[in-house]
Design a protein around this motif. Structure first.
Motif, PDB file in Angstrom:
ATOM      1  N   VAL A   1      51.607  39.372  42.284  1.00 22.90           N
ATOM      2  CA  VAL A   1      51.421  40.746  42.743  1.00 22.90           C
ATOM      3  C   VAL A   1      52.329  40.923  43.952  1.00 22.90           C
ATOM      4  O   VAL A   1      52.128  40.272  44.973  1.00 22.90           O
ATOM      5  CB  VAL A   1      49.958  41.041  43.133  1.00 22.90           C
TER       6      VAL A   1
ATOM      7  N   LEU B   1      46.850  45.045  42.839  1.00 21.28           N
ATOM      8  CA  LEU B   1      45.708  44.549  42.072  1.00 21.28           C
ATOM      9  C   LEU B   1      44.822  45.731  41.705  1.00 21.28           C
ATOM     10  O   LEU B   1      44.466  46.547  42.564  1.00 21.28           O
ATOM     11  CB  LEU B   1      44.884  43.576  42.915  1.00 21.28           C
TER      12      LEU B   1
ATOM     13  N   ALA C   1      46.256  42.065  37.455  1.00 18.88           N
ATOM     14  CA  ALA C   1      47.376  41.931  38.372  1.00 18.88           C
ATOM     15  C   ALA C   1      48.576  42.693  37.825  1.00 18.88           C
ATOM     16  O   ALA C   1      48.996  42.465  36.687  1.00 18.88           O
ATOM     17  CB  ALA C   1      47.730  40.459  38.567  1.00 18.88           C
TER      18      ALA C   1
END
Length: 438
Positions: free
Chosen positions: A331, A366, A361
């Motif tokens: 991420v 997120l 992700a």
């Protein structure tokens, strides 16, 4: 070979890590002799002199999961088939399942290892086994260990339609179950089902003494939440179908590897080296496995292994299991592992009653969804968003969902209609179930 409990090392038989190593070395030669009886290891170890020292052992090649798959079904068999007691296969979560088989003597070792619980298992216990009884070893292992200690077993296979969550709650309550064996997530689902049935998990199951859990990584934060919900200790267990129990928890909360029964090592994928301790993938050599010996078998589970003293006095290495999810997903410029995010979710106040969540992700952020009651939704989502940003260093999109969204209430309250096969029906019966039973 006829192997009895008296032939196996027992906790307390060694007083230091040095004595533990000598105990391993005394059995290692027998294990390698057994291994060379199998077609796979006759080829795999061909041309290599029998190891005489631990350094020689460290020079042997690793055994991979692919090796086990390629040797299916009996390429690793080291005893006549007439001596086999059971055949098993792994769940296949990381690819094609691997085959495993055990003799009755192998089961002596398997059951005793699992039964090493600091809480203790005894004749007064009612033990609910809530893991698969199919080809995987997990349900059979707990069943055998509980009977070894004289407990009454309730075989509540979690893959059976005959054991819905409503029945689990009924059995826990009505049979005064004292011990359970399941994945950690199961215990949260039981708590939700118990509440829907009108029970308070922490007050209405007074016979319950402990929850034995395994099969998935467990963070301290989630363990604490489960223990708080049920009001009993959560005792972790680690193992696999290929090896049986490999580690168990002491009364001080540390997970100890059963090094008197198996040699652990750590493979570091980044440089291809194998070291006695540290972080990497677990490599294991079971020392009392005769039907299907495994030499330096890479389980591919991400672990942290260390040799340090513990107040329990077991003189066994400690292991932290991250599972394959320990590798995480990217991420932004970070790599996020499940255990990191799980910790933040279960550090939310217990009053928010957050038990179920999921996340995805993406390169930018997120995406996290949590079940939370409406009155706590704004507070919980804001707190989790801030925690992800400050602790993990990535952006988060946190959404609160109504309870029953991720784990439907219908799944927790249904009483499954399980029927036997039949072909003759009355005029008002549903004959679409002819020959089918579910």
């Amino acid at each position: 070979m006829t192997q009895t409990l008296s032939d196996l090392p027992e906790l307390g038989q060694w007083r230091s890590f040095e004595e533990l190593t000598r105990l391993q070395d005394a059995q290692l030669g027998h294990l390698l002799t057994w291994a060379e009886r199998s077609p796979f290891y006759r080829r795999h170890l061909a041309g290599r002199a029998a190891p005489r020292t631990r350094a020689d052992f460290a020079g042997l090649p690793l055994t991979s999961k692919q090796d086990l798959r390629d040797a299916y079904p009996f390429g690793l068999l080291a005893v006549p088939r007439q001596r086999l007691a059971t055949y098993h296969e792994s769940s296949g979560t990381a690819g094609r399942p691997t085959a495993s088989y055990y003799t009755e003597e192998d089961w002596t070792d398997l059951a005793e290892r699992y039964a090493r619980k600091w809480v203790g298992i005894g004749p007064d216990d009612v033990f609910l086994v809530r893991t698969p009884y199919a080809l995987m070893i997990t349900g059979h292992l707990a069943h055998r260990a509980a009977r070894l200690r004289g407990a009454t077993v309730v075989p509540g296979d979690n893959r059976s339609l005959a054991m819905p969550y409503s029945r689990v709650v009924r059995v826990l309550h009505d049979l005064a179950v004292t011990l359970t064996w399941s994945m950690p997530t199961e215990t949260l689902i039981w708590a939700a089902a118990a509440r829907l049935a009108g029970h308070d998990p922490g007050a209405d199951f007074p016979a319950l003494r402990a929850l034995f859990v395994g099969g998935e990584p467990l963070t301290p934060a989630r363990r604490a939440r489960i223990s708080q919900l049920w009001g009993v200790p959560v005792v972790e267990e680690y193992g696999s179908t290929e090896t049986g129990s490999l580690a168990g928890e002491c009364q001080f909360g540390r997970l100890h590897f059963w090094s008197d029964r198996a040699i652990p090592e750590v493979y570091r994928p980044e440089d291809g080296t194998v070291v006695p301790e540290g972080s990497g993938q677990l490599v294991v050599t079971p020392l009392y496995r005769e039907a299907m010996p495994l030499v330096r078998y890479n389980l591919e589970d991400a672990v942290e292994l260390s040799y340090r003293d513990c107040d329990c006095g077991w003189n066994l290495p400690t292991i932290r299991v991250l599972g394959r999810s320990g590798f995480g997903y990217p991420v932004g410029d970070k790599r996020i592992a499940q255990h990191e995010l799980e910790t933040l979710v279960f550090e939310l106040p217990a009053a928010h009653q957050v038990m179920f969540w999921r996340a995805k992700a993406t390169p930018a952020a997120l995406r996290v969804e949590i079940e939370v009651a409406p009155e706590f939704r704004e507070e919980a989502t804001a707190a989790l968003t801030a925690a992800v940003r400050s602790r993990l260093g990535v952006e988060a999109e946190v959404r609160g969902l109504a309870p029953g969204t991720l784990v439907p209430h219908a799944a927790l309250t249904v009483s499954q209609d399980v029927v036997k096969p039949r072909s003759l029906f009355g005029p008002d019966e549903d004959w679409d179930k002819a020959l089918l039973y579910y």
